[in-house]
Design an enzyme around this catalytic site. Structure first.
Site, PDB file in Angstrom:
ATOM      1  N   GLY B 215     -68.699 -27.733 -67.395  1.00 12.40           N
ATOM      2  CA  GLY B 215     -68.444 -28.581 -66.234  1.00 12.40           C
ATOM      3  C   GLY B 215     -69.029 -29.975 -66.430  1.00 12.40           C
ATOM      4  O   GLY B 215     -69.035 -30.529 -67.535  1.00 12.40           O
ATOM      5  N   SER B 216     -69.577 -30.491 -65.363  1.00 12.68           N
ATOM      6  CA  SER B 216     -70.011 -31.893 -65.371  1.00 12.68           C
ATOM      7  C   SER B 216     -71.168 -32.146 -66.322  1.00 12.68           C
ATOM      8  O   SER B 216     -71.409 -33.294 -66.697  1.00 12.68           O
ATOM      9  CB  SER B 216     -70.421 -32.310 -63.964  1.00 12.68           C
ATOM     10  OG  SER B 216     -69.329 -32.153 -63.089  1.00 12.68           O
ATOM     11  N   THR B 217     -71.920 -31.106 -66.684  1.00 12.85           N
ATOM     12  CA  THR B 217     -73.022 -31.370 -67.606  1.00 12.85           C
ATOM     13  C   THR B 217     -72.495 -31.879 -68.945  1.00 12.85           C
ATOM     14  O   THR B 217     -73.202 -32.557 -69.680  1.00 12.85           O
ATOM     15  CB  THR B 217     -73.856 -30.108 -67.856  1.00 12.85           C
ATOM     16  OG1 THR B 217     -72.980 -29.062 -68.310  1.00 12.85           O
ATOM     17  CG2 THR B 217     -74.563 -29.658 -66.598  1.00 12.85           C
ATOM     18  N   PHE B 218     -71.223 -31.569 -69.233  1.00 11.91           N
ATOM     19  CA  PHE B 218     -70.656 -32.040 -70.496  1.00 11.91           C
ATOM     20  C   PHE B 218     -70.430 -33.542 -70.486  1.00 11.91           C
ATOM     21  O   PHE B 218     -70.211 -34.157 -71.526  1.00 11.91           O
ATOM     22  CB  PHE B 218     -69.328 -31.302 -70.766  1.00 11.91           C
ATOM     23  CG  PHE B 218     -68.809 -31.498 -72.156  1.00 11.91           C
ATOM     24  CD1 PHE B 218     -69.377 -30.839 -73.226  1.00 11.91           C
ATOM     25  CD2 PHE B 218     -67.761 -32.382 -72.406  1.00 11.91           C
ATOM     26  CE1 PHE B 218     -68.914 -31.029 -74.514  1.00 11.91           C
ATOM     27  CE2 PHE B 218     -67.292 -32.588 -73.699  1.00 11.91           C
ATOM     28  CZ  PHE B 218     -67.872 -31.893 -74.763  1.00 11.91           C
ATOM     29  N   LYS B 219     -70.513 -34.138 -69.280  1.00 12.39           N
ATOM     30  CA  LYS B 219     -70.308 -35.584 -69.193  1.00 12.39           C
ATOM     31  C   LYS B 219     -71.370 -36.343 -69.983  1.00 12.39           C
ATOM     32  O   LYS B 219     -71.169 -37.506 -70.344  1.00 12.39           O
ATOM     33  CB  LYS B 219     -70.303 -36.019 -67.724  1.00 12.39           C
ATOM     34  CG  LYS B 219     -69.005 -35.611 -67.026  1.00 12.39           C
ATOM     35  CD  LYS B 219     -69.074 -35.778 -65.528  1.00 12.39           C
ATOM     36  CE  LYS B 219     -67.769 -35.279 -64.892  1.00 12.39           C
ATOM     37  NZ  LYS B 219     -67.917 -35.037 -63.447  1.00 12.39           N
TER      38      LYS B 219
END
Lengths: 565, 484
Positions: B215-219
């Site tokens: 999810g957003s942690t991959f940003k």
């Protein structure tokens, strides 16, 4: 005997050493055998409890006392007996007791060692009894027919009793179980030897020629084949294949030795092949054994876990070169029959290939001394009996050792002296006692039977010198004659030695005799590895016989086709 | 007759030779073959004949051995089974070993030749060496904090020391007691079936063996790729990003949960977790650079061992631009283990250098003599130090002003990133809550810890399941334990 020569004139050369009876060596070896057994006992205790086992002293004392008794019996009743037979047997029996004691530790509910100890004692006592009571093995010849009858009776008896583990070989009486087939082995051997000794001339000379093979005539063979067929039939009925194999092998060996006919080997192999093929395919019990032998790990592939033979092979493999150490193996995984048929697996696992080789050499020693006694005898019955009694353990060790190691199909049989089983131990002690008796006869110097005299003494001396250096000096081992005149080979060997002694002086003879003391144990190997070393075997006697030796070769010997013995 | 007796003797000698040759065959040449047969129980008997070496956490054994008195004598015991199960794994007499018990089996069982002064002599004499001791890098207080923080939720925590790669905490819940599987009785079989059949899958090591869409942690990775590739040079400059963002080549329009994402600068978009900005950036950076950056962070590495095997985290290398855009926000086929996301965080905290993670500090023999020091694998530069510094600023911003406020630790600089990952067909599954973070003491330049927390579908309101709500407090507790 030679002590009589003490009254020699003053001007004669220094005296020859007295002919060694080697009872001292026997005693020393016995002490060693008992010590080794006690060591085994102690090692097991140290390994398992890190303390001396409580019974070690008792065990050692008991075994030592029995060995001493046996030694005394031999010393007084058979002073010229082969000094290696008794220590070898004591050592084997001691090792067997240690192994069973060691396996008892892994089967807390089932202790076999005390019973085995009792049976071993019985064996020792029977040994002593035979040595003391049987003055001359030729007495047995008179009882040959009775032996055959008794053997058949013994073999047939278990048919009336219920089968144990698929084999009807047991008699259960008052809590004791006896395997009469074991005793029958000795009786049958006596019968075979007596019969063949009486009829060997006829057996050898009659019969048809087929090329180079001379087939024996059926007529003379009738009784032997009948006895053999009956015994084998009884055994197959009882499903004790090991013993029938043993009888068969014994039969062929004795026939060959008695007649010198290679034809017998051909016939024997043919019969064996037909019999094995027939039994192997028809009899389901045997068929499964053959299957097991061909595919020992089939059970694993089928998901049933390793079978007995596979477990046995695992145990041997786990031993490797030097073994895991006494008491540290896991041969109990074999389960059923681990103390009897499979006891060799425990030995192989815990003492390794090194120990196993030593053990086989012990058996080889026993067997070789038996053959040696056979070579030293003058009467055909004695020779045949000795060969048979020596071949019994040889075949037995091969059949069971080959079986548990996957060399041949497994057949239930006891490892001589090692395996649990009273009948087997007792029988083996009787075999050793008979061999000892025969060897006593074979080694008794002629002078002891005849009068004292320097020639006889020198002859006997040279004869044992020949034994010490069997490979180099003369082929045939020493056999001073017993009641009969010296035969060709011995006559020549003795004659040569005497001549040599006369040339070189007596110190040489003494030196050789001394050597014999040390190398006698090993000489048999050299002896039969170089059978052609004897110059005397193929040609007629030419050397002058010793002064006191009567003329050689009675008529029946000389006219026999195998007279060149 | 003499000739025949000699022949018989020679024949007997032949039999002796045959038996001896066969004995040599079985005892020398077939030893290896027979000895390694799975049906030969000697292997197991010898293996369990002595106590198994211990696994230690902070110098104290967390495993033991129990004398069962049976044929397979010593069974494994665990002092704190469920807590350390993701570290130790199990050592079962029936079912074999897993994780560290498996990876260090040679040392623990005593079979490793390094334990012996003269291995050939031991082989010759059949000596059994006592098992060695394996010291792990786990910090017991952090492990406990993570375990307690997850409680009865399904999830995992991985924490590593950014500079060295030492794994400080490795937790997976629900957990199980590996001691239940040690022996060989029927109870062991029953426990094995129960644990493997359980719906919540307690034996799954979620920290190492399970991958989740990050999810957003991959940003963090996407931002790193954008900065490294030069698509973004100033994190405070507005980006040219529409809201909603039409995925390239499709009619699908990607929206945002947050407001103010149109043309938002990278730093603001990172704080607000704008899907549109990062999806567009991902598509713009392109598949090659995105995949390259992901690989530098440790994705797609099939060979990672710490020495327990780690499931490879995935970033697809064959995608069309719309799939790249979705992958850039940690969706589509992108999947990562918690350990992998802790490594992402650690790279940022460590100035762009990735120290490969490891779990075994050192191995000693039973008396404490060192036989193997931890793996000193060289750290490698995953991203530039400047990029790392910019990412640190953005992550600190998330904790100070964004969705990660609950991860703040007093007296420490903390950077973090929340994530809420959709999963399942049509995203109907309950989302995963993610939080990755790092922390360093205020007076220090060296980061103390990097943490990744994932909490699976807690049965709560969807809005509430967010990295900031569920995962950040756990990360906070772990970081506090690391700093304190």
């Amino acid at each position: 005997m030679a002590r009589a020569a003490a009254a020699r004139p003053l001007d004669t050369p220094p005296p020859l050493p007295l002919l060694p009876k080697r009872r001292g060596i026997e005693l020393a070896l016995l002490v060693g055998a008992v010590l080794i057994s006690v060591c085994g006992y102690v090692v097991v205790g140290l390994t398992r409890w890190h303390a001396l086992p409580g019974g070690a002293v008792r065990y050692g004392a008991g075994l030592g006392a029995l060995a001493l008794l046996a030694h005394l019996a031999v010393r007084f009743r058979a002073p010229y007996a082969d000094p290696l037979l008794l220590p070898t047997a004591v050592l084997l029996n001691g090792i067997g007791l240690v192994l069973i004691f060691r396996l008892d530790l892994d089967t807390p509910g089932n202790h076999a060692a005390p019973t085995q100890l009792v049976w071993s004692t019985v064996g020792f006592l029977l040994f002593i009894g035979v040595v003391v009571l049987l003055d001359d093995h030729r007495t047995l010849q008179r009882y040959a027919a009775r032996c055959a009858g008794l053997a058949l009776l013994l073999m047939a008896a278990p048919i009336l009793f219920p089968a144990v583990n698929g084999a009807k070989i047991w008699i259960r009486l008052a809590g004791f179980s006896i395997q009469p087939g074991e005793f029958a082995k000795v009786l049958i051997t006596v019968f075979f030897a007596a019969y063949l000794a009486a009829n060997r001339g006829v057996l050898a000379r009659t019969g048809r020629s087929m090329g180079r093979l001379r087939l024996p005539a059926g007529r003379v063979l009738g009784p032997v084949v009948a006895i053999w067929l009956v015994s084998v039939a009884v055994l197959v009925l009882e499903r004790d294949l090991g013993t029938s194999l043993l009888f068969f092998g014994l039969f062929v060996v004795l026939l060959y030795v008695a007649t010198g006919r290679t034809g017998w080997i051909a016939v024997g192999l043919l019969l064996a092949g037909i019999g094995a093929a027939a039994v192997g395919t028809l009899e389901p019990h045997v068929h499964s054994r053959v299957e097991d032998w061909q595919h020992p790990f089939a059970g694993i592939a089928a998901g049933q876990g390793p079978g007995q033979l596979a477990q046995s092979l695992f145990a041997f493999a786990a031993g490797g070169m030097f073994g895991t150490g006494l008491g540290q193996g896991h041969s109990y995984l074999i389960g059923f029959a681990m103390k009897s048929d499979f006891i060799l697996a425990t030995f192989g696992e815990e003492l390794g290939l090194a120990g196993l080789t030593a053990l086989f050499l012990l058996y080889a020693l026993l067997v070789a001394r038996g053959y040696r006694a056979a070579l030293g005898l003058r009467d055909p019955f004695g020779s045949l009996l000795a060969v048979g009694l020596a071949a019994l353990p040889a075949l037995q060790v091969f059949v069971i050792a080959g079986g548990v190691m996957g060399l041949i199909p497994l057949t239930g049989m006891a490892m001589p002296f090692l395996a649990q089983g009273g009948s087997s131990v007792v029988t083996n002690w009787i075999i050793v006692a008979l061999l000892l008796r025969i060897s006593n006869r074979a080694r008794t110097p002629r002078a002891a039977a005849g009068g004292p005299g320097s020639g006889g003494r020198a002859g006997a001396e040279a004869g044992s010198a020949g034994a010490g250096t069997g490979g180099t000096a003369s082929g045939p081992p020493p056999h001073a004659a017993d009641h009969r005149p010296v035969d060709e080979a011995v006559g020549e060997a003795v004659g040569e030695a005497v001549n040599e002694a006369a040339r070189d002086g007596r110190s040489r003879a003494r030196g050789l005799a001394g050597q014999d003391t040390f190398f006698g144990a090993g000489s048999w190997v050299v002896g039969f590895l170089k059978p052609t070393a004897s110059p005397s075997r193929s040609r007629p006697p030419s050397a002058p016989p010793p002064a006191s030796a009567p003329p050689p070769a009675p008529a029946d010997e000389a006219s026999s086709p195998e007279a060149g013995r | 007759m003499i000739r025949c007796i000699r022949h018989t003797a020679a024949f007997s000698f032949l039999l002796l030779v045959a038996v001896l040759v066969n004995a040599a065959r079985v005892q020398i040449f077939e030893t290896e073959h027979y000895g390694t047969s799975p049906a030969n129980r000697r292997t197991s008997i010898a293996r369990y004949e002595q106590p198994r070496g211990a696994l230690l956490v902070a110098g104290r054994p967390v495993t033991g051995s129990r004398d069962s008195g049976g044929r397979l004598r010593y069974e494994r015991s665990y002092t704190d089974g469920p807590l350390y199960a993701p570290v130790t794994g199990y050592s079962s007499q029936i079912y074999g070993t897993s994780l560290l018990e498996s990876a260090e089996d040679g040392v623990l069982s005593g079979a490793d030749d390094r334990l012996a002064t003269f291995p050939w002599w031991d082989r010759l004499t059949g000596t059994h060496r006592p098992g060695g001791r394996v010291h792990t890098t786990i910090n017991p207080r952090m492990q406990r904090a993570a375990f307690d923080g997850l409680g009865d939720k399904k999830g995992a925590v991985a924490a590593i020391e950014p500079r060295t790669g030492r794994v400080l905490a490795l937790v997976s819940t629900p957990s199980y007691d590996p001691g239940e599987l040690s022996g060989n009785g029927t109870a062991v079989g029953a426990a094995w079936r129960r644990l493997n059949g359980a719906e919540r899958r307690p034996m799954l090591n979620r920290a190492l063996g399970e991958t989740y869409p990050p999810g957003s942690t991959f940003k963090v990775v996407t931002a790193a790729a954008a900065l490294e590739s030069g698509k973004v040079t100033d994190i405070d400059a507005p980006t040219d990003s529409p809201d909603p963002y039409p995925l390239p080549g499709t009619a699908t329009r990607l929206g945002n949960a947050a407001k103010g994402c149109a043309d938002a600068p990278l730093k603001d978009a990172f704080r607000a977790s704008c899907n549109t900005v990062f999806a567009r950036l991902g598509a713009e950076v392109g598949l090659r650079d995105m995949a390259g950056t992901a690989r530098k962070f440790g994705f797609n590495d099939r060979g990672l061992r710490i020495p327990s095997p780690v499931a490879p985290s995935n970033f697809d290398t064959r995608m069309d631009p719309s799939q790249v855009a979705l992958s850039a926000i940690g969706q589509y086929d992108t999947a990562a283990t918690p350990l992998q996301m802790a490594m992402v965080s650690a790279v940022v905290a460590n100035g762009g250098r990735l120290a490969p993670p490891y779990l075994v500090d050192k191995v000693t023999d039973a008396r404490g003599v060192l036989i193997e020091d931890g793996p000193h694998l060289p750290a490698r530069q995953a991203i530039g130090p400047v990029t790392a510094q910019q990412l640190q600023d953005m992550m600190v911003d998330v904790v100070e002003h964004g969705s990660g406020r609950r991860a703040a630790v007093k007296g420490a600089t903390v950077g973090g990133k929340t994530g809420t990952a959709q999963h399942g067909v049509h995203n109907e599954g309950l989302p995963y809550a993610w939080f990755i973070s790092w922390a360093r003491a205020k007076d220090s330049y060296e980061p103390a810890v990097a943490v990744a927390v994932v909490v699976e579908d807690a049965a709560a309101e969807r809005a509430d399941i967010s990295g900031g709500g569920n995962a950040a407090p756990i990360a906070q507790a772990v970081m506090a334990a690391a700093l304190g």
